[in-house]
Design a protein around this motif. Structure first.
Motif, PDB file in Angstrom:
ATOM      1  N   ARG A   1       0.805  -1.226   0.000  1.00  0.00           N
ATOM      2  CA  ARG A   1       0.000   0.000   0.000  1.00  0.00           C
ATOM      3  C   ARG A   1       0.839   1.278   0.000  1.00  0.00           C
ATOM      4  O   ARG A   1       0.598   2.208   0.764  1.00  0.00           O
ATOM      5  CB  ARG A   1      -0.964  -0.005   1.192  1.00  0.00           C
ATOM      6  CG  ARG A   1      -2.060  -1.059   1.094  1.00  0.00           C
ATOM      7  CD  ARG A   1      -2.823  -1.200   2.390  1.00  0.00           C
ATOM      8  NE  ARG A   1      -1.951  -1.726   3.440  1.00  0.00           N
ATOM      9  CZ  ARG A   1      -2.260  -1.753   4.731  1.00  0.00           C
ATOM     10  NH1 ARG A   1      -3.432  -1.275   5.138  1.00  0.00           N
ATOM     11  NH2 ARG A   1      -1.420  -2.259   5.618  1.00  0.00           N
ATOM     12  N   ARG A   2       1.796   1.313  -0.886  1.00  0.00           N
ATOM     13  CA  ARG A   2       2.619   2.509  -1.090  1.00  0.00           C
ATOM     14  C   ARG A   2       2.729   2.789  -2.591  1.00  0.00           C
ATOM     15  O   ARG A   2       2.507   1.914  -3.423  1.00  0.00           O
ATOM     16  CB  ARG A   2       4.027   2.311  -0.531  1.00  0.00           C
ATOM     17  CG  ARG A   2       4.115   1.861   0.920  1.00  0.00           C
ATOM     18  CD  ARG A   2       4.095   3.001   1.878  1.00  0.00           C
ATOM     19  NE  ARG A   2       4.273   2.540   3.263  1.00  0.00           N
ATOM     20  CZ  ARG A   2       4.105   3.311   4.326  1.00  0.00           C
ATOM     21  NH1 ARG A   2       3.777   4.584   4.180  1.00  0.00           N
ATOM     22  NH2 ARG A   2       4.264   2.815   5.546  1.00  0.00           N
ATOM     23  N   GLY A   3       3.087   4.018  -2.920  1.00  0.00           N
ATOM     24  CA  GLY A   3       3.460   4.350  -4.290  1.00  0.00           C
ATOM     25  C   GLY A   3       2.335   4.780  -5.206  1.00  0.00           C
ATOM     26  O   GLY A   3       2.587   5.116  -6.364  1.00  0.00           O
ATOM     27  N   PHE A   4       1.102   4.799  -4.717  1.00  0.00           N
ATOM     28  CA  PHE A   4      -0.047   5.212  -5.519  1.00  0.00           C
ATOM     29  C   PHE A   4      -0.954   6.110  -4.688  1.00  0.00           C
ATOM     30  O   PHE A   4      -0.976   6.018  -3.454  1.00  0.00           O
ATOM     31  CB  PHE A   4      -0.862   4.001  -5.984  1.00  0.00           C
ATOM     32  CG  PHE A   4      -0.145   3.085  -6.924  1.00  0.00           C
ATOM     33  CD1 PHE A   4      -0.328   3.204  -8.296  1.00  0.00           C
ATOM     34  CD2 PHE A   4       0.711   2.097  -6.451  1.00  0.00           C
ATOM     35  CE1 PHE A   4       0.333   2.361  -9.177  1.00  0.00           C
ATOM     36  CE2 PHE A   4       1.369   1.245  -7.323  1.00  0.00           C
ATOM     37  CZ  PHE A   4       1.183   1.382  -8.690  1.00  0.00           C
ATOM     38  N   ILE A   5      -1.714   6.963  -5.348  1.00  0.00           N
ATOM     39  CA  ILE A   5      -2.753   7.747  -4.678  1.00  0.00           C
ATOM     40  C   ILE A   5      -4.053   6.960  -4.823  1.00  0.00           C
ATOM     41  O   ILE A   5      -4.775   7.075  -5.820  1.00  0.00           O
ATOM     42  CB  ILE A   5      -2.866   9.162  -5.269  1.00  0.00           C
ATOM     43  CG1 ILE A   5      -1.523   9.895  -5.173  1.00  0.00           C
ATOM     44  CG2 ILE A   5      -3.953   9.960  -4.541  1.00  0.00           C
ATOM     45  CD1 ILE A   5      -1.525  11.301  -5.766  1.00  0.00           C
TER      46      ILE A   5
END
Length: 448
Positions: A372-376
């Motif tokens: 759950r990292r690297g995207f909005i």
């Protein structure tokens, strides 16, 4: 944890740019919508500014433990936050080297105490630590780092049987530094015979040669194909090496790749002509090479041959860098100005904003299987950077945070400014000032 409402931002995410509000609650993105009227602890009007996912830097050297005169986890992660880097993956060539699980966990413990950005660490490979690599839990480290060429820290792995075992048995992705050490040593001897200790810095591009890079990179790719290894080849520098990789212009295609490629910001931004003015400031391994290589790398980013843009941030003291060729160490401090450097290519019409976000945030999150990292996205950790693309930013000693207190960008005016960095839902950096609190977390992986 606080609630934070960002209004009227231009979000750049997953090949789209769109105007939206964004609500953060309990460290995560709770809602993305054209208009959110919910009460929040703080509301930020981002009219005219762009909201990007924070940069994820998969290759840094923060020099702790043992080399803390050059930098520390605290000082360099603080610099990273100022540049919009919210997560980093740090290398093992420190003192003692991170080549066993005890040393690996010791770094995690230290980062939990002092880091300003989210963190993960590599386990380093040596010629005799295959048992430690085998014991590594697949969610314990971002990867295994293999120095297939000698660089700072003397962690060269040059035994062919050992390399084969590492590529065959590593439980996690392998990241490689690729240069052929015997070829470089021969060239060093030739140039020393010609110039003595006074080798012109410009010759670094020739000594750390394109042939040495290609020979080692091609070996790494062949090993990965033979053993089915997840391979990520770091800091590529030559146009010839681009032929070793397959294009993946989209994220869906990237997710299927076994072998990925990376370029670093300094190899995209500088070329061999810059040794004339910057000298040892851009001496790094592998070397900054010719303008034709720089142009080939930029094109490879656009074509999807290069999957990730990172920094290889590697500070040394100014005094160390003033030495002659053989004594001046290789490495450049970069984390504070990396995202701004990428945005320069947007201003020059070379990269789109969507491409910058793909290479600096989405791709490293996918390649390293971050949780759950690297995207909005709703439900994801709120690691975000708010940039003003219309506000120039001039680099000065007063606004540079590196412990080494220098940068090859001093005096350069970037076309953009990092206005705010949000880490795990909290404002960590704003208007040139850091929060007195730290909000960093250990990076989790979602590896099955």
């Amino acid at each position: 944890m606080t609630t934070l409402l960002i209004k009227n931002a231009s979000l750049v995410n997953e090949d789209q740019i769109f105007q939206s509000d964004l609500l953060i609650r309990d460290g995560k993105i709770a809602q993305i919508a054209p208009s959110i009227e919910t009460a929040a602890d703080r509301t930020i009007d981002a009219t005219g500014k762009y909201l990007l996912p924070g940069m994820i830097d998969d290759q840094v050297h923060f020099r702790e433990p043992g080399l803390t005169a050059k930098g520390t986890i605290a000082s360099e992660s603080k610099s990273a936050i100022a540049g919009g880097i919210t997560s980093y993956m740090e290398m093992p060539n420190v003192n003692p080297q991170t080549t066993n699980l005890e040393a690996l966990e010791a770094k995690y413990t230290r980062a939990a105490e002092v880091s300003y950005a989210n963190y993960a660490f590599y386990l380093g490979a040596t010629n005799d630590n295959i048992d430690e690599i085998r014991k590594l839990d697949k969610n314990q480290a971002c990867g295994v780092k293999v120095f297939m060429g000698a660089s700072t820290g003397n962690m060269l792995v040059n035994d062919k049987e050992t390399l084969a075992r590492i590529f065959a048995e590593s439980p996690v992705l392998i990241a490689t530094h690729c240069e052929d050490t015997p070829m470089i040593a021969e060239l060093e001897a030739q140039y020393k015979a010609k110039y003595g200790d006074d080798v012109p810095m410009r010759e670094h591009a020739n000594i750390r040669s394109r042939e040495a890079c290609y020979k080692s990179s091609s070996m790494a790719v062949e090993l990965a194909k033979t053993h089915g290894t997840k391979l990520h080849v770091l800091h590529l520098t030559t146009k010839e090496e681009m032929a070793l990789f397959e294009p993946a212009p989209t994220l869906a295609e990237l997710a299927k790749k076994q072998i990925t490629a990376e370029a670093c910001v300094h190899h995209l931004f500088f070329n061999a002509d810059d040794y004339e003015t910057l000298g040892s400031q851009i001496k790094c391994n592998p070397s900054v090479k010719e303008k034709s290589d720089q142009q080939a790398l930029l094109q490879a980013v656009k074509d999807g041959l290069i999957d990730i843009i990172a920094t290889d941030h590697a500070p040394h003291t100014w005094q160390e860098k003033q030495n002659s060729y053989f004594s001046a160490p290789s490495g450049v401090p970069l984390v504070q100005h990396a995202l701004l450097s990428c945005l320069e290519f947007y201003h020059q019409g070379i990269f789109s904003l969507e491409l910058v976000v793909q290479k600096t945030s989405h791709a490293p999150a996918l390649r390293y299987e971050l949780d759950r990292r690297g995207f909005i996205r709703e439900g994801y950790w709120a690691d975000l950077v708010l940039v003003d693309l219309a506000k120039p930013y001039t680099v000065t000693p007063d606004n540079t945070f590196y412990q080494c207190a220098w940068t090859p960008f001093e005096g350069y005016q970037f076309g953009s400014t990092v206005e705010m960095t949000i880490l795990n839902g909290e404002v960590a950096f704003e208007n040139g000032q850091h929060s007195e609190q730290r909000f960093a977390k250990r990076l989790d992986f979602d590896r099955q």
